[in-house]
Design a protein around this motif. Structure first.
Motif, PDB file in Angstrom:
ATOM      1  N   ARG A  24     -10.926   0.397  49.296  1.00 35.41           N
ATOM      2  CA  ARG A  24      -9.792  -0.316  49.886  1.00 35.41           C
ATOM      3  C   ARG A  24      -9.063  -1.149  48.834  1.00 35.41           C
ATOM      4  O   ARG A  24      -7.831  -1.300  48.897  1.00 35.41           O
ATOM      5  N   ALA A  25      -9.784  -1.668  47.865  1.00 38.31           N
ATOM      6  CA  ALA A  25      -9.126  -2.412  46.794  1.00 38.31           C
ATOM      7  C   ALA A  25      -8.211  -1.491  45.993  1.00 38.31           C
ATOM      8  O   ALA A  25      -7.058  -1.846  45.696  1.00 38.31           O
ATOM      9  N   CYS A  26      -8.693  -0.307  45.647  1.00 35.05           N
ATOM     10  CA  CYS A  26      -7.873   0.641  44.874  1.00 35.05           C
ATOM     11  C   CYS A  26      -6.634   1.045  45.654  1.00 35.05           C
ATOM     12  O   CYS A  26      -5.521   1.091  45.099  1.00 35.05           O
ATOM     13  N   LEU A 112     -11.804  -8.162  37.320  1.00 34.83           N
ATOM     14  CA  LEU A 112     -13.000  -7.433  37.734  1.00 34.83           C
ATOM     15  C   LEU A 112     -13.274  -7.684  39.200  1.00 34.83           C
ATOM     16  O   LEU A 112     -13.234  -8.841  39.661  1.00 34.83           O
ATOM     17  N   LEU A 113     -13.548  -6.617  39.941  1.00 35.76           N
ATOM     18  CA  LEU A 113     -14.005  -6.747  41.329  1.00 35.76           C
ATOM     19  C   LEU A 113     -15.472  -6.352  41.389  1.00 35.76           C
ATOM     20  O   LEU A 113     -15.835  -5.218  41.036  1.00 35.76           O
ATOM     21  N   ILE A 114     -16.315  -7.270  41.829  1.00 32.83           N
ATOM     22  CA  ILE A 114     -17.738  -6.986  42.032  1.00 32.83           C
ATOM     23  C   ILE A 114     -17.906  -6.490  43.460  1.00 32.83           C
ATOM     24  O   ILE A 114     -17.690  -7.227  44.425  1.00 32.83           O
ATOM     25  N   ALA A 115     -18.266  -5.222  43.592  1.00 35.54           N
ATOM     26  CA  ALA A 115     -18.402  -4.600  44.913  1.00 35.54           C
ATOM     27  C   ALA A 115     -19.591  -3.642  44.907  1.00 35.54           C
ATOM     28  O   ALA A 115     -19.493  -2.503  45.364  1.00 35.54           O
ATOM     29  N   THR A 116     -20.709  -4.133  44.373  1.00 35.14           N
ATOM     30  CA  THR A 116     -21.892  -3.280  44.217  1.00 35.14           C
ATOM     31  C   THR A 116     -22.745  -3.193  45.481  1.00 35.14           C
ATOM     32  O   THR A 116     -23.803  -2.563  45.470  1.00 35.14           O
ATOM     33  N   VAL A 277     -12.420 -12.848  37.942  1.00 34.70           N
ATOM     34  CA  VAL A 277     -13.520 -12.126  38.608  1.00 34.70           C
ATOM     35  C   VAL A 277     -13.454 -12.370  40.110  1.00 34.70           C
ATOM     36  O   VAL A 277     -13.374 -13.526  40.562  1.00 34.70           O
ATOM     37  N   PHE A 278     -13.518 -11.284  40.861  1.00 35.82           N
ATOM     38  CA  PHE A 278     -13.472 -11.316  42.320  1.00 35.82           C
ATOM     39  C   PHE A 278     -14.704 -10.581  42.842  1.00 35.82           C
ATOM     40  O   PHE A 278     -15.349  -9.821  42.121  1.00 35.82           O
ATOM     41  N   ALA A 309      -8.179  -7.768  50.481  1.00 32.71           N
ATOM     42  CA  ALA A 309      -7.776  -9.145  50.202  1.00 32.71           C
ATOM     43  C   ALA A 309      -7.940  -9.471  48.719  1.00 32.71           C
ATOM     44  O   ALA A 309      -7.062 -10.100  48.100  1.00 32.71           O
ATOM     45  N   ALA A 310      -9.040  -9.042  48.128  1.00 31.16           N
ATOM     46  CA  ALA A 310      -9.262  -9.303  46.705  1.00 31.16           C
ATOM     47  C   ALA A 310      -8.192  -8.620  45.861  1.00 31.16           C
ATOM     48  O   ALA A 310      -7.706  -9.195  44.866  1.00 31.16           O
ATOM     49  N   ALA A 311      -7.800  -7.419  46.231  1.00 33.18           N
ATOM     50  CA  ALA A 311      -6.760  -6.705  45.486  1.00 33.18           C
ATOM     51  C   ALA A 311      -5.435  -7.462  45.536  1.00 33.18           C
ATOM     52  O   ALA A 311      -4.739  -7.611  44.518  1.00 33.18           O
ATOM     53  N   ARG A 312      -5.073  -7.956  46.695  1.00 34.15           N
ATOM     54  CA  ARG A 312      -3.829  -8.719  46.820  1.00 34.15           C
ATOM     55  C   ARG A 312      -3.907 -10.010  45.991  1.00 34.15           C
ATOM     56  O   ARG A 312      -2.933 -10.389  45.319  1.00 34.15           O
ATOM     57  N   ALA A 313      -5.051 -10.672  46.034  1.00 36.39           N
ATOM     58  CA  ALA A 313      -5.212 -11.898  45.265  1.00 36.39           C
ATOM     59  C   ALA A 313      -5.114 -11.626  43.770  1.00 36.39           C
ATOM     60  O   ALA A 313      -4.554 -12.437  43.010  1.00 36.39           O
ATOM     61  N   MET A 314      -5.640 -10.494  43.313  1.00 39.94           N
ATOM     62  CA  MET A 314      -5.537 -10.121  41.899  1.00 39.94           C
ATOM     63  C   MET A 314      -4.084 -10.050  41.446  1.00 39.94           C
ATOM     64  O   MET A 314      -3.755 -10.355  40.294  1.00 39.94           O
TER      65      MET A 314
END
Length: 398
Positions: A24-26, A112-116, A277-278, A309-314
């Motif tokens: 979803r971020a991509c 960086l998005l941490i989504a592990t 970092v997100f 949300a993290a993508a928009r914040a980036m």
């Protein structure tokens, strides 16, 4: 989909993890017009895929691996999203903005998005046993699907939602299933023993043996578990075992980075304390304004929303406030939904007929609704969510 290393000064936006939050971020980044590099570190050899069906339609043989994928290969090529398959994040240097991978490569990120995601909690004594299964990945589900042929005896340790879904799917496939749960009722810690007892009755009515307040004393067998012996002396013979006793964030690789390996603390937009970092999804612990604490949500809808949300914040775009969390489960042909937080509730109101698998249980605190469980009422969720939000807004305004 490649595993190359960019030769320029930066790898752009790097996403550690290949699940729903990453996907979803991509998608959000490209829709919002971001045209820089995006690199996704996928621990599995598969492109991002949908995990909830693993314990439902896939386990029952109704879906194949390709039908689980979020997007076809062409989408990643057209959107210039570089998937690094079979690579895992190994170490983060947040000061230098460098992410080391377990294969030896180092990625230099702008953001960086941490989504592990998360990983299963292990049951002591099962390491190396051939017929003990977990259910987090496609490979796990493929192995389990082969193990639940008609007539085989399956023991499910843990009566959380995953354990119950596996029990329902295996029963539908013809396996003989026993659930072993240490608590007095399934989901008692979340829903209380009254509603937890309803879940036990649901499975018993469908032919599943449900053993409650049942603690494991020892496992019998060599390379495979042949029987589970309980502390009270009861013995459950089995051909296969599924362990579903909860999960923990898959963030041990963050040790020494300044971020919490027990779950990355983030604000409502996924920002961490480290610049650029997100974090999103099961790896994160977002701040919940309703409860005033950081809390993992561990559900599909939350991962999707948090990744976006993290993508928009980036990109410096506004991020909407998060709605009350919710999730769903399908068991024995019944759609079950939960919304809100029942923690701190002091009352429960039941509307409908639990015996007919058609009811709503509303949790209240000081007379105000704070959460609800819906059984067999999928169309009632939007209105109920609005009711919870309205009462939350009233409480906030007061």
């Amino acid at each position: 989909m490649t595993s190359r290393t960019t030769t320029g000064s930066t790898d752009g936006i790097v996403v550690a993890g290949g699940g729903l939050a990453a996907q979803r971020a991509c998608e959000t980044l490209r829709r919002a017009g971001h045209d820089g590099p995006i690199r996704v570190v996928c621990g599995e050899q598969h492109a991002p895929y949908d995990r909830p069906p693993l314990s439902k339609e896939f386990l029952a043989g109704e879906l194949g691996p390709d039908e689980l994928r979020y997007r076809p290969d062409d989408w990643y090529r057209e959107q210039e999203v570089d998937l690094l398959l079979g690579e895992r994040a190994a170490r983060l240097d947040a000061h230098a903005r460098r992410l080391a991978l377990d294969g030896g490569a180092v990625l230099r990120y702008d953001r960086l998005l941490i989504a592990t995601g998360s990983e299963p909690r292990r049951l002591p004594g099962v390491a190396g046993r051939d017929n003990v299964h977990e259910l987090r990945t496609l490979a796990d589900a493929q192995g389990l699907r082969e193990a639940i042929a008609a007539g085989r005896r399956l023991a499910v340790v843990g009566a959380g939602f995953i354990g119950q879904e596996v029990a329902a799917g295996a029963t539908r496939a013809g396996a003989r299933v026993t659930i072993v749960e240490a608590a007095a009722a399934p989901l008692a810690a979340i829903l209380g023993e009254e509603l937890g007892g309803w879940f036990a009755r649901l499975h018993r009515e469908e032919g599943v043996e449900v053993l409650l307040s049942a603690r494991i004393a020892r496992l019998h067998g060599g390379r495979g578990v042949e029987a589970i012996e309980l502390e009270d002396g009861r013995r459950i013979d089995c051909d296969a075992v599924v362990v579903g006793i909860g999960t923990q964030p898959a963030t041990g690789w963050l040790a020494g980075s300044g971020l919490d390996p027990a779950g990355v603390l983030v604000d409502g937009a996924g920002r961490t304390v480290a610049p650029g970092v997100f974090a999103a999804g099961d790896a994160s612990r977002p701040f919940d304004a309703r409860l005033g604490v950081h809390l993992r949500t561990e559900h599909w809808e939350a991962a999707a929303r948090q990744g976006a949300a993290a993508a928009r914040a980036m990109l410096g775009l506004p991020v909407a406030a998060s709605p009350a969390p919710s999730f769903w489960s399908d068991q024995h042909g019944v759609r079950i939904q939960y919304v809100g937080h029942a923690h701190g509730a002091d009352g429960i109101e039941i509307d409908g007929d639990p015996g007919a698998r058609d009811f709503t249980a509303t949790f209240t605190a000081s007379g105000r609704p704070v959460a609800a469980l819906l059984v067999g009422r999928p169309h009632a969720l939007p209105a109920l969510r609005r009711r919870l939000e309205a009462h939350h807004d009233e409480r906030t305004a007061a």
